[in-house]
Write an enzyme that holds these catalytic residues in place. Structure first.
Site, mmCIF file in Angstrom:
data_model
loop_
_atom_site.group_PDB
_atom_site.id
_atom_site.type_symbol
_atom_site.label_atom_id
_atom_site.label_comp_id
_atom_site.label_asym_id
_atom_site.label_seq_id
_atom_site.Cartn_x
_atom_site.Cartn_y
_atom_site.Cartn_z
ATOM 1 N N ARG A 47 0.882 -1.186 0.000
ATOM 2 C CA ARG A 47 0.000 0.000 0.000
ATOM 3 C C ARG A 47 0.908 1.221 0.000
ATOM 4 O O ARG A 47 1.679 1.427 0.945
ATOM 5 C CB ARG A 47 -0.912 -0.015 1.232
ATOM 6 C CG ARG A 47 -1.692 1.275 1.397
ATOM 7 C CD ARG A 47 -2.804 1.186 2.400
ATOM 8 N NE ARG A 47 -3.958 0.487 1.857
ATOM 9 C CZ ARG A 47 -5.202 0.584 2.299
ATOM 10 N NH1 ARG A 47 -5.467 1.380 3.330
ATOM 11 N NH2 ARG A 47 -6.188 -0.086 1.748
ATOM 12 N N HIS B 43 -7.207 0.550 -6.740
ATOM 13 C CA HIS B 43 -7.396 -0.316 -5.576
ATOM 14 C C HIS B 43 -7.993 -1.646 -6.085
ATOM 15 O O HIS B 43 -9.172 -1.948 -5.841
ATOM 16 C CB HIS B 43 -8.332 0.384 -4.592
ATOM 17 C CG HIS B 43 -8.324 -0.174 -3.195
ATOM 18 N ND1 HIS B 43 -7.494 -1.214 -2.796
ATOM 19 C CD2 HIS B 43 -9.059 0.152 -2.090
ATOM 20 C CE1 HIS B 43 -7.717 -1.482 -1.520
ATOM 21 N NE2 HIS B 43 -8.665 -0.669 -1.065
ATOM 22 N N GLN C 218 -9.888 -4.220 -3.796
ATOM 23 C CA GLN C 218 -11.222 -3.760 -3.409
ATOM 24 C C GLN C 218 -12.232 -4.122 -4.494
ATOM 25 O O GLN C 218 -13.331 -4.630 -4.206
ATOM 26 C CB GLN C 218 -11.189 -2.233 -3.197
ATOM 27 C CG GLN C 218 -12.513 -1.632 -2.806
ATOM 28 C CD GLN C 218 -12.955 -2.047 -1.414
ATOM 29 O OE1 GLN C 218 -12.219 -1.906 -0.454
ATOM 30 N NE2 GLN C 218 -14.165 -2.577 -1.285
ATOM 31 N N ASP D 1 -17.669 6.529 -1.980
ATOM 32 C CA ASP D 1 -16.416 6.499 -1.216
ATOM 33 C C ASP D 1 -16.216 7.913 -0.672
ATOM 34 O O ASP D 1 -16.920 8.859 -1.071
ATOM 35 C CB ASP D 1 -15.267 6.065 -2.158
ATOM 36 C CG ASP D 1 -13.920 5.954 -1.446
ATOM 37 O OD1 ASP D 1 -13.891 5.899 -0.195
ATOM 38 O OD2 ASP D 1 -12.882 5.911 -2.145
ATOM 39 N N CYS E 139 -16.599 1.193 0.029
ATOM 40 C CA CYS E 139 -15.380 0.425 0.344
ATOM 41 C C CYS E 139 -15.014 0.535 1.824
ATOM 42 O O CYS E 139 -14.289 -0.319 2.329
ATOM 43 C CB CYS E 139 -14.227 0.908 -0.530
ATOM 44 S SG CYS E 139 -13.915 2.680 -0.382
ATOM 45 N N ARG F 180 -13.565 -8.871 1.245
ATOM 46 C CA ARG F 180 -12.159 -8.536 0.974
ATOM 47 C C ARG F 180 -11.286 -9.757 1.258
ATOM 48 O O ARG F 180 -10.386 -10.098 0.486
ATOM 49 C CB ARG F 180 -11.695 -7.360 1.866
ATOM 50 C CG ARG F 180 -12.332 -6.020 1.545
ATOM 51 C CD ARG F 180 -11.916 -5.514 0.174
ATOM 52 N NE ARG F 180 -10.464 -5.458 0.023
ATOM 53 C CZ ARG F 180 -9.679 -4.477 0.480
ATOM 54 N NH1 ARG F 180 -10.215 -3.432 1.073
ATOM 55 N NH2 ARG F 180 -8.360 -4.490 0.296
HETATM 56 N N1 CP Z 1 -11.373 -0.406 1.968
HETATM 57 C C1 CP Z 1 -10.111 -0.432 2.439
HETATM 58 O O1 CP Z 1 -9.130 -0.636 1.688
HETATM 59 O O2 CP Z 1 -10.019 -0.250 3.781
HETATM 60 P P1 CP Z 1 -8.682 -0.022 4.606
HETATM 61 O O3 CP Z 1 -8.125 1.320 4.208
HETATM 62 O O4 CP Z 1 -9.096 -0.080 6.044
HETATM 63 O O5 CP Z 1 -7.708 -1.117 4.253
HETATM 64 N N1 NVA Z 2 -10.316 6.524 -1.742
HETATM 65 C C1 NVA Z 2 -9.957 6.106 -0.407
HETATM 66 C C2 NVA Z 2 -10.122 4.634 -0.252
HETATM 67 C C3 NVA Z 2 -9.786 4.074 1.098
HETATM 68 C C4 NVA Z 2 -9.961 2.597 1.168
HETATM 69 C C5 NVA Z 2 -8.521 6.534 -0.109
HETATM 70 O O1 NVA Z 2 -7.651 6.364 -0.980
HETATM 71 O O2 NVA Z 2 -8.269 7.038 0.980
#
Ligand code: CP
Ligand code: NVA
Length: 310
Positions: free
Chosen positions: A101, A128, A131, A221, A261, A289
């Site tokens: 990440r 992502h 997701q 989101d 998400c 997930r």
């Molecule tokens: N939806 C998602 O990726 O959640 P987190 O940021 O908690 O991993």
């Molecule tokens: N769009 C959001 C998704 C988090 C899972 C972000 O990048 O913060």
């Protein structure tokens, strides 16, 4: 080396197989079976941003399949203590796969370019993909199929929207983004998508009520993603008319499902009534997930098991 940095890395057939594998591992778990498919395999989780779902679903899923995981936070010094190539090549000596990440998508592609093990994108500023796997799995469970379903994303053309548009294109689903002007999906991403999938039914509009009128799933989101905190004020103003609330739900079919998400900013992009309402699948979606990522890991690391069991 097969990576999963974006959904561009996998064909439509691969995706369908990963989703089938995810269904198989989920039903086995519900039946009390935890097959030792990743026996003695080690997966590193290299994270530059916070996470609940991605981190815990990977760690638990890997453990359930007989493997182990290593969480690598800031202290390993990625991008700070040594050259990216030394970091990546050395990491590859110790592990079987890495979930990453990162703040910048380019960091993940760079990590993969030096790495001899599969690299899985656990979220970047651009996309992502893990997701999106869980999202389609959730639609499939809600309707008994995902083909032809209309996914309407209300809000920011962000990382989550990019991956959803692409997975819809790959799986013959319809995707509509309803966003304020100036918050469309990344232009290069959309151009690449159109080149790879010229017949895809992917649209961007600015009227959320009209967009949800034919929705099977309504997705939203946060308006301010991780890393965009400095823009919070202008974003809240721009997205004020894009809240998923009872009024918007009244413009949608009563059969439409609601997805997010998570994490959500309740009262901002979605109201309590909707996220906790009868049409919401967000908790099952979050749970998926883990199942979807187990399917992905098995596909990447144990194709023989897939051939015999899926
Ligand atoms: N939806 C998602 O990726 O959640 P987190 O940021 O908690 O991993
Ligand atoms: N769009 C959001 C998704 C988090 C899972 C972000 O990048 O913060």
């Amino acid at each position: 080396m097969q990576h999963f940095i974006s959904l561009f890395d996998v064909s439509s057939d691969d995706l369908k197989l990963i989703l089938k594998a995810s269904k198989v591992v989920k039903s086995k778990l519900l039946a009390g079976e935890r097959p030792d498919v990743l026996h003695n395999r080690v997966v590193a989780l290299l994270f530059q941003k916070p996470s609940l779902r991605t981190r815990v679903s990977f760690e638990s899923g890997i453990a359930q399949l007989g493997g182990s995981s290593l969480f690598l936070g800031d202290d390993v010094g990625w991008g700070k203590r040594e050259s990216p190539s030394d970091f990546s090549k050395v990491l590859g000596q110790f592990i079987d796969a890495v979930v990453c990440r990162a703040n910048r998508h380019e960091s993940v592609t760079q990590l993969a370019s030096f790495n001899a093990v599969p690299v899985i994108n656990g979220l970047t500023d651009l996309c992502h993909p893990c997701q999106a796997l869980a999202d389609v799995m959730t639609v499939d469970e809600a309707f008994g199929d995902y083909t032809g379903k209309h996914m309407v994303f209300v809000g920011d053309g962000n990382n989550v929207a990019n991956s959803l548009a692409l997975i819809c294109a790959k799986l013959d689903m319809k995707f509509t983004l309803a966003c304020p002007e100036g918050y469309e999906m990344d232009e290069e991403w959309v151009a690449e998508l159109a080149k790879a999938h010229p017949n895809a039914d992917i649209n961007t509009v600015h009227n959320p009520a009209a967009a949800v009128a034919t929705a099977d799933a309504i997705y939203t989101d946060v308006w301010v993603s991780m890393g965009q905190e400095a823009e919070a004020k202008s974003r809240r103003m721009a997205f004020a008319d894009y809240q998923v609330n009872d009024k918007l739900m009244a413009a949608a079919p009563s059969t439409a499902r609601v997805l997010h998400c998570l994490p959500a900013v309740r009262g901002e992009e979605i109201t309590d009534n909707v996220i906790d309402g009868k049409q919401s699948d967000v908790i099952n979606q979050a749970g998926n997930r883990m199942h979807a990522q187990k399917g992905l890991l098995v596909w990447l690391l144990n194709p023989d098991w897939i051939a015999k069991n899926v």
